[in-house]
Design a protein around this motif. Structure first.
Motif, PDB file in Angstrom:
ATOM      1  N   MET A   1       0.790  -1.222   0.138  1.00  0.00           N
ATOM      2  CA  MET A   1       0.049  -0.094  -0.026  1.00  0.00           C
ATOM      3  C   MET A   1       0.756   1.339  -0.112  1.00  0.00           C
ATOM      4  O   MET A   1       1.771   1.337   0.870  1.00  0.00           O
ATOM      5  CB  MET A   1      -1.043   0.153   1.160  1.00  0.00           C
ATOM      6  N   GLU A   2       0.710   2.213  -0.962  1.00  0.00           N
ATOM      7  CA  GLU A   2       1.662   3.304  -1.216  1.00  0.00           C
ATOM      8  C   GLU A   2       0.903   4.090   0.026  1.00  0.00           C
ATOM      9  O   GLU A   2      -0.114   4.665   0.224  1.00  0.00           O
ATOM     10  CB  GLU A   2       1.164   4.102  -2.394  1.00  0.00           C
ATOM     11  N   PRO A   3       2.053   4.628   0.862  1.00  0.00           N
ATOM     12  CA  PRO A   3       1.750   5.607   2.085  1.00  0.00           C
ATOM     13  C   PRO A   3       1.711   6.929   1.549  1.00  0.00           C
ATOM     14  O   PRO A   3       2.439   7.341   0.837  1.00  0.00           O
ATOM     15  CB  PRO A   3       2.920   5.258   3.119  1.00  0.00           C
ATOM     16  N   TYR A   4       0.931   7.860   2.358  1.00  0.00           N
ATOM     17  CA  TYR A   4       0.795   9.241   2.270  1.00  0.00           C
ATOM     18  C   TYR A   4       1.399   9.986   3.576  1.00  0.00           C
ATOM     19  O   TYR A   4       0.959   9.218   4.410  1.00  0.00           O
ATOM     20  CB  TYR A   4      -0.542   9.506   1.842  1.00  0.00           C
ATOM     21  N   VAL A   5       1.682  11.100   3.380  1.00  0.00           N
ATOM     22  CA  VAL A   5       2.120  11.986   4.509  1.00  0.00           C
ATOM     23  C   VAL A   5       1.430  13.335   4.587  1.00  0.00           C
ATOM     24  O   VAL A   5       1.607  13.911   3.360  1.00  0.00           O
ATOM     25  CB  VAL A   5       3.416  12.025   4.913  1.00  0.00           C
ATOM     26  N   ILE A   6       0.704  13.636   5.567  1.00  0.00           N
ATOM     27  CA  ILE A   6       0.041  14.913   5.442  1.00  0.00           C
ATOM     28  C   ILE A   6       0.561  16.059   6.212  1.00  0.00           C
ATOM     29  O   ILE A   6       1.301  15.729   7.311  1.00  0.00           O
ATOM     30  CB  ILE A   6      -1.297  15.089   5.757  1.00  0.00           C
ATOM     31  N   ALA A   7       0.867  17.330   5.885  1.00  0.00           N
ATOM     32  CA  ALA A   7       1.548  18.392   6.685  1.00  0.00           C
ATOM     33  C   ALA A   7       0.669  19.475   6.978  1.00  0.00           C
ATOM     34  O   ALA A   7      -0.230  19.756   5.998  1.00  0.00           O
ATOM     35  CB  ALA A   7       2.929  18.785   6.049  1.00  0.00           C
ATOM     36  N   LEU A   8       0.626  19.722   8.182  1.00  0.00           N
ATOM     37  CA  LEU A   8      -0.240  20.899   8.661  1.00  0.00           C
ATOM     38  C   LEU A   8       0.517  22.154   8.598  1.00  0.00           C
ATOM     39  O   LEU A   8       1.688  22.087   9.416  1.00  0.00           O
ATOM     40  CB  LEU A   8      -0.860  20.716   9.974  1.00  0.00           C
ATOM     41  N   ASP A   9       0.452  23.137   7.780  1.00  0.00           N
ATOM     42  CA  ASP A   9       1.358  24.269   7.622  1.00  0.00           C
ATOM     43  C   ASP A   9       0.708  25.333   8.184  1.00  0.00           C
ATOM     44  O   ASP A   9      -0.145  25.974   7.573  1.00  0.00           O
ATOM     45  CB  ASP A   9       1.942  24.161   6.308  1.00  0.00           C
ATOM     46  N   GLN A  10       0.717  25.680   9.518  1.00  0.00           N
ATOM     47  CA  GLN A  10       0.126  26.735  10.181  1.00  0.00           C
ATOM     48  C   GLN A  10       0.893  28.077  10.368  1.00  0.00           C
ATOM     49  O   GLN A  10       1.779  28.511  10.979  1.00  0.00           O
ATOM     50  CB  GLN A  10      -0.320  26.428  11.510  1.00  0.00           C
ATOM     51  N   GLY A  11       0.650  28.866   9.084  1.00  0.00           N
ATOM     52  CA  GLY A  11       1.200  30.052   8.992  1.00  0.00           C
ATOM     53  C   GLY A  11       0.812  31.305   9.899  1.00  0.00           C
ATOM     54  O   GLY A  11       0.166  31.142  10.505  1.00  0.00           O
ATOM     55  N   THR A  12       1.547  32.502   9.358  1.00  0.00           N
ATOM     56  CA  THR A  12       1.214  33.850   9.935  1.00  0.00           C
ATOM     57  C   THR A  12      -0.372  34.207   9.593  1.00  0.00           C
ATOM     58  O   THR A  12      -0.999  35.063  10.165  1.00  0.00           O
ATOM     59  CB  THR A  12       2.059  34.942  10.013  1.00  0.00           C
ATOM     60  N   THR A  13      -0.620  34.115   8.189  1.00  0.00           N
ATOM     61  CA  THR A  13      -1.797  34.677   7.748  1.00  0.00           C
ATOM     62  C   THR A  13      -2.907  33.545   7.281  1.00  0.00           C
ATOM     63  O   THR A  13      -4.017  34.024   7.016  1.00  0.00           O
ATOM     64  CB  THR A  13      -1.624  35.401   6.465  1.00  0.00           C
ATOM     65  N   SER A  14      -2.421  32.289   7.163  1.00  0.00           N
ATOM     66  CA  SER A  14      -3.389  31.098   6.847  1.00  0.00           C
ATOM     67  C   SER A  14      -3.056  29.938   7.389  1.00  0.00           C
ATOM     68  O   SER A  14      -2.024  29.759   7.878  1.00  0.00           O
ATOM     69  CB  SER A  14      -3.576  30.935   5.183  1.00  0.00           C
ATOM     70  N   SER A  15      -3.999  29.021   7.338  1.00  0.00           N
ATOM     71  CA  SER A  15      -3.786  27.683   8.011  1.00  0.00           C
ATOM     72  C   SER A  15      -3.753  26.620   6.774  1.00  0.00           C
ATOM     73  O   SER A  15      -4.826  27.024   5.829  1.00  0.00           O
ATOM     74  CB  SER A  15      -5.008  27.204   8.748  1.00  0.00           C
ATOM     75  N   ARG A  16      -2.920  25.782   6.278  1.00  0.00           N
ATOM     76  CA  ARG A  16      -2.826  25.103   5.258  1.00  0.00           C
ATOM     77  C   ARG A  16      -2.478  23.669   5.420  1.00  0.00           C
ATOM     78  O   ARG A  16      -1.977  23.163   6.691  1.00  0.00           O
ATOM     79  CB  ARG A  16      -1.653  25.603   4.361  1.00  0.00           C
ATOM     80  N   ALA A  17      -3.081  22.567   4.850  1.00  0.00           N
ATOM     81  CA  ALA A  17      -2.920  21.346   4.908  1.00  0.00           C
ATOM     82  C   ALA A  17      -2.317  20.852   3.589  1.00  0.00           C
ATOM     83  O   ALA A  17      -2.937  21.059   2.521  1.00  0.00           O
ATOM     84  CB  ALA A  17      -4.147  20.423   5.487  1.00  0.00           C
TER      85      ALA A  17
END
Length: 503
Positions: A1-17
């Motif tokens: 099973m091909e694995p994935y990794v998710i990053a939460l990139d919580q910046g100064t002006t926005s929240s990203r995943a």
């Protein structure tokens, strides 16, 4: 099973995943902005509950739009705006006040008092930092001293304190885990970078109860798992949260700067130049700071760093406050319409100046205006100001470091500007290497998490994933660049010390 990794990139002006596959490709992403709160001039706040809500929404959307089985996500990594400080109730999770943002200068007078008391040498020797309102320690102290009832609650063990990484991990684990990673801890002015522990002397000097603070941990290990029953994240329950780093060391890691002497600059809200200096911290004599880059498998890598407080935020200022542009790309088009700034220099010291000046009382200035100056010249001057500030940092770094920087790897939102990257290469007389994968901060967090989860075997495998998109090389005459840089330094001298010291 091909694995994935998710990053939460919580910046100064926005929240990203951002969801990455094993080849380092972006599979999906989601982003939500949040409000900037300015209670007074020089003060900046965020709503911690809005940070959590927008990050949670971004995480759910990134997984949903990827159309993958959530069980294939092997790990979650976190990267965050550093120094931003939150205090919250350990039982309810309710913040006691808005987050005090890294840019906020409200504790400048307290910093002056700490310097006057002779604390500066201990701070530098133990933490690698300078006493400045930028760092988290005085922000915690301000909350304890100024929000009614907070000090009593803190001393009775009812509250938790942390930077945004701690806040997100605490919420993701349903309030079970209160930790921070070494890179974020080392930006608090309370953490001994030699022993990798909170320092009692510094906590006592700032009158901060150590019981508030999270447990410091290496950057790549399992901290906890996503709690069941979090609204919108039910399908992610049980996924390990196992990588964390502040945004700048995460970008250094994501740029594969694994060898001493390798350096990167991130062009974001601020600019941050970091150099890998290996397993021993370097004491700067040119206004730079040293902090932990990362700790992997028991080995600590240190980074020499210079910070610019206002970079991309100056482009936002042109758009939002002055109304000279409608979008960030328009700044480039305007700047390219003139051969130079026409002698106009912008010093974007909106919240003071960081390295190498460390002037909490500097403020922004526009100099060299003539009747012929246009908004195109101002736009060009704003882009130039960002490149000038990074030149300040790299010159200081070359003075401090045992070996000079030979190439600058770049990332961040503003690094897409060809005109600014060319200006940067001209000023530095160095190649400026922009990667194909510009989301290096998020990938750095994903890589740290993926190493802990066994998605990648080590840094050699990660290094092989990095590819250059374009390398900018110096083109302009060196003497002309040096003359422009000298004029920049003159302009900075005019902006310094503009606000009167409260002491």
């Amino acid at each position: 099973m091909e694995p994935y990794v998710i990053a939460l990139d919580q910046g100064t002006t926005s929240s990203r995943a951002i969801l990455f596959d094993r080849a380092g490709n972006i599979v999906s992403r989601a982003q939500h902005p949040f409000h900037q709160i300015y209670p007074q001039p020089g003060w900046v706040e965020h709503d911690p509950l809005e940070i959590w809500a927008t990050e949670k929404r971004a995480l759910a959307e990134a997984v949903d739009t990827a159309h993958i089985d959530p069980k294939k996500i092997a790990a979650i990594g976190i990267t965050n705006q550093r120094e931003t400080t939150i205090l919250w109730d350990a039982r309810t999770g309710e913040p006691v006040h808005n987050a005090i943002v890294w840019q906020c200068r409200r504790t400048a007078a307290l910093c002056d008092r700490l310097k006057a008391e002779g604390l500066g040498q201990a701070v530098t020797e133990k933490t690698g930092l300078l006493i400045d309102a930028y760092f988290s320690g005085t922000k915690i102290r301000w909350l304890l001293d100024n929000i009614p009832g907070v000090r009593r609650r803190a001393e009775s063990g009812e509250l938790r304190a942390g930077t945004v990484d701690s806040w997100l991990i605490w919420n993701l684990t349903g309030g079970k885990v209160h930790v921070t990673d070494y890179s974020n801890a080392s930006r608090t002015m309370l953490f001994n970078i030699h022993t990798l522990r909170w320092d009692r002397e510094l906590c006592d000097a700032l009158d901060i109860p150590m019981s508030l603070l999270p447990t410091p941990c290496p950057n790549s290990q399992v901290y906890g798992t996503v709690a069941p029953g979090i609204p919108g994240l039910e399908a992610l329950a049980g996924i390990p949260i196992c990588g964390s780093a502040g945004d700048q060391p995460a970008a250094l890691f994501g740029q594969a700067c694994f060898q001493p002497g390798q350096a990167k600059n991130t062009y974001g809200t601020g600019c941050f130049t970091l150099m890998n200096v290996g397993g021993e911290p370097v004491r700067s004599s040119h206004g730079l700071v040293t902090s932990v880059g990362w700790c992997l498998e028991g080995r600590t890598t240190y980074a020499l760093e210079g910070s610019v407080f206002n970079a991309g935020s100056a482009i936002q200022w042109l758009r939002d406050e002055l109304g000279l542009i409608q979008s960030a790309p328009e700044c480039d088009r305007l700047a390219e319409s003139v051969p130079s700034s026409g002698g106009v220099i912008v010093v974007p010291a909106f919240t003071g100046l960081g390295a190498p000046y460390w002037d909490m009382y500097a403020r922004g200035a526009i100099l060299g205006l003539t009747r012929g100056s246009t908004k195109a010249h101002v736009a060009r001057a704003v882009l130039d100001s960002i490149a000038y500030q990074v030149t300040d940092l790299v010159r200081a770094m070359n003075e401090d470091a045992p070996c000079p920087i030979t190439t600058l790897r770049v990332d961040g939102g503003a690094s897409v500007s060809d005109i600014m990257m060319q200006t940067q290469a001209d000023l530095l007389r160095l190649p400026v290497d922009r990667p194909a994968q510009v989301e290096t901060t998020a990938f750095g967090a994903a890589a740290l998490a993926g190493l802990a989860a066994g998605v990648w075997s080590g840094t050699e495998e990660l290094e092989a994933l990095r590819r250059s998109q374009f390398v900018f090389r110096p083109q302009r005459d060196a003497a002309a660049c040096d003359a422009d840089y000298a004029q920049w330094r003159r302009a900075v001298s005019r902006a310094c010390g503009w606000i009167e010291n409260e002491l």
